[in-house]
Design a protein around this motif. Structure first.
Motif, PDB file in Angstrom:
ATOM      1  N   VAL A 199       0.836  -1.206   0.000  1.00 60.75           N
ATOM      2  CA  VAL A 199       0.000   0.000   0.000  1.00 60.75           C
ATOM      3  C   VAL A 199       0.868   1.252   0.000  1.00 60.75           C
ATOM      4  O   VAL A 199       0.589   2.228  -0.722  1.00 60.75           O
ATOM      5  CB  VAL A 199      -0.947  -0.018   1.221  1.00 60.75           C
ATOM      6  N   LEU A 200       1.933   1.225   0.800  1.00 61.93           N
ATOM      7  CA  LEU A 200       2.822   2.381   0.857  1.00 61.93           C
ATOM      8  C   LEU A 200       3.508   2.614  -0.488  1.00 61.93           C
ATOM      9  O   LEU A 200       3.646   3.761  -0.933  1.00 61.93           O
ATOM     10  CB  LEU A 200       3.867   2.152   1.945  1.00 61.93           C
ATOM     11  N   ASN A 205       3.959   5.921  -5.475  1.00 64.75           N
ATOM     12  CA  ASN A 205       3.938   6.067  -6.931  1.00 64.75           C
ATOM     13  C   ASN A 205       2.961   7.141  -7.379  1.00 64.75           C
ATOM     14  O   ASN A 205       3.257   7.952  -8.267  1.00 64.75           O
ATOM     15  CB  ASN A 205       3.576   4.726  -7.585  1.00 64.75           C
ATOM     16  N   VAL A 206       1.764   7.176  -6.761  1.00 63.95           N
ATOM     17  CA  VAL A 206       0.785   8.214  -7.104  1.00 63.95           C
ATOM     18  C   VAL A 206       1.334   9.589  -6.751  1.00 63.95           C
ATOM     19  O   VAL A 206       1.199  10.552  -7.524  1.00 63.95           O
ATOM     20  CB  VAL A 206      -0.545   7.934  -6.378  1.00 63.95           C
ATOM     21  N   PHE A 211       3.909  14.955  -8.304  1.00 64.40           N
ATOM     22  CA  PHE A 211       5.015  15.898  -8.203  1.00 64.40           C
ATOM     23  C   PHE A 211       5.827  15.966  -9.500  1.00 64.40           C
ATOM     24  O   PHE A 211       6.439  17.010  -9.791  1.00 64.40           O
ATOM     25  CB  PHE A 211       5.934  15.515  -7.032  1.00 64.40           C
ATOM     26  N   GLU A 212       5.848  14.885 -10.271  1.00 60.88           N
ATOM     27  CA  GLU A 212       6.532  14.913 -11.554  1.00 60.88           C
ATOM     28  C   GLU A 212       5.863  15.911 -12.504  1.00 60.88           C
ATOM     29  O   GLU A 212       6.529  16.655 -13.227  1.00 60.88           O
ATOM     30  CB  GLU A 212       6.534  13.510 -12.166  1.00 60.88           C
TER      31      GLU A 212
END
Length: 338
Positions: A199-200, A205-206, A211-212
């Motif tokens: 989950v972490l 990744n999201v 931020f990307e």
């Protein structure tokens, strides 16, 4: 039994593993006659600190064992005949060599184990340096029976008892039978940790994608301001360079001259200063000495005067046992202030 909580611990190593290490020495031309793990744990047994340098002296069966510890790990080990005529001189040479090889070597303690002869030798070694303390080897937090064994003067006994008590202090829990309940609980905990990690990882990744996207927008904005920022940075560097040149030009040199005069005026019955060179903040002192104690005296004098990092740069012994040496040191910031 007087001490109900006493535990016996046994350590071992596979013969095949040791033979691999022995074969390396054999290929290099060395013949291994004995394998001793004593000094590897002796520093822990005697409670040495990680940030101190200690000299350990131990007399064993007509042999004097000399061990230099840096923290809890032995840095160098040397054996000499216990009744060597120049035993003290050889030990001082050993310390002088180690001081030249090791950076920031600061000998604070001399630990001895054995009879009164070893104690007298330790105190004679400490006479030249008032900052060094002499202590007898004592196990930390040990039982009375363990202390009596340690008084026998054998480093092997001290290491075994001290290392055993250190492990026992952690209260190890033996698992000599199968415990299915504990194993099942461990498996459940492992599954929960794997799920939590998954989950972490998904959340990270999201967040990274968000931020990307923001980073791409900021990069476009940075490009529009990069020209102005480069000009401002160049102006700041020029100002800092001018200020550094100005401060260097106006720095008084009287303080450095006075310190160099003090170094040139050093004198003693055991050494002679022949040349003093100072260039770009570095000091070089060339001289000669009758013995290693004279070199150590000059090193201590430079340290007392305030010079930083005094060290032995060159060491040469003539046929008449005259030592020709070159010492180096750096000028501290305090000298520049005059």
């Amino acid at each position: 039994m007087k001490h109900q909580s006493l535990r016996v611990l046994l350590g071992a190593a596979r013969r095949s593993l040791l033979e691999k290490y022995i074969s390396i020495f054999a290929q290099a031309g060395f013949r291994v006659t004995d394998i001793n793990f004593t000094y590897a744990v002796l520093g822990q047994a005697l409670g040495f600190k990680a940030d101190e340098d200690v000299l350990y002296l131990q007399e064993e069966t007509e042999t004097m064992q000399i061990v230099l510890f840096r923290g809890m790990a032995p840095e160098s080990v040397r054996s000499l005949p216990a009744h060597h005529e120049q035993l003290e001189t050889e030990i001082r040479r050993f310390l002088l060599f180690q001081g030249a090889q090791q950076q920031k070597l600061n000998l604070n303690r001399i630990i001895w184990s054995g009879n009164s002869h070893v104690e007298q030798l330790a105190r004679e070694l400490s006479d030249s340096n008032y900052e060094v303390t002499v202590e007898k080897a004592v196990l930390n937090n040990s039982l009375d029976s363990c202390q009596r064994i340690g008084q026998g003067g054998q480093s092997f006994e001290i290491a075994v008892m001290g290392y055993g008590m250190q492990i026992s202090a952690n209260q190890p829990r033996l698992n000599l039978w199968r415990q299915p309940d504990s194993e099942e609980m461990a498996r459940q905990t492992y599954r929960k940790l794997v799920l939590l990690a998954s989950v972490l990882f998904l959340c990270l990744n999201v967040t990274w994608l968000f931020f990307e996207h923001r980073l791409l927008l900021l990069q476009e904005e940075v490009k529009t301001l990069s020209g102005q920022g480069s000009q401002i940075e160049e102006q700041n560097k020029n100002q800092e360079a001018l200020l550094a040149v100005w401060n260097k030009t106006n720095r008084p040199s009287d303080g450095v001259g006075e310190k160099l005069t003090q170094v040139r005026a050093l004198s003693g019955s055991e050494f002679k200063i022949e040349q003093v060179i100072f260039k770009q903040g570095s000091l070089s002192v060339r001289g000669s000495a009758m013995n290693s104690q004279g070199v150590q005296t000059v090193l201590q004098a430079l340290h007392t005067m305030g010079w930083e990092n005094p060290a032995l740069s060159s060491y040469k012994l003539d046929a008449d046992n005259t030592i020709h040496f070159i010492l180096s040191a750096t000028m501290p910031a305090a000298f520049a202030g005059g």
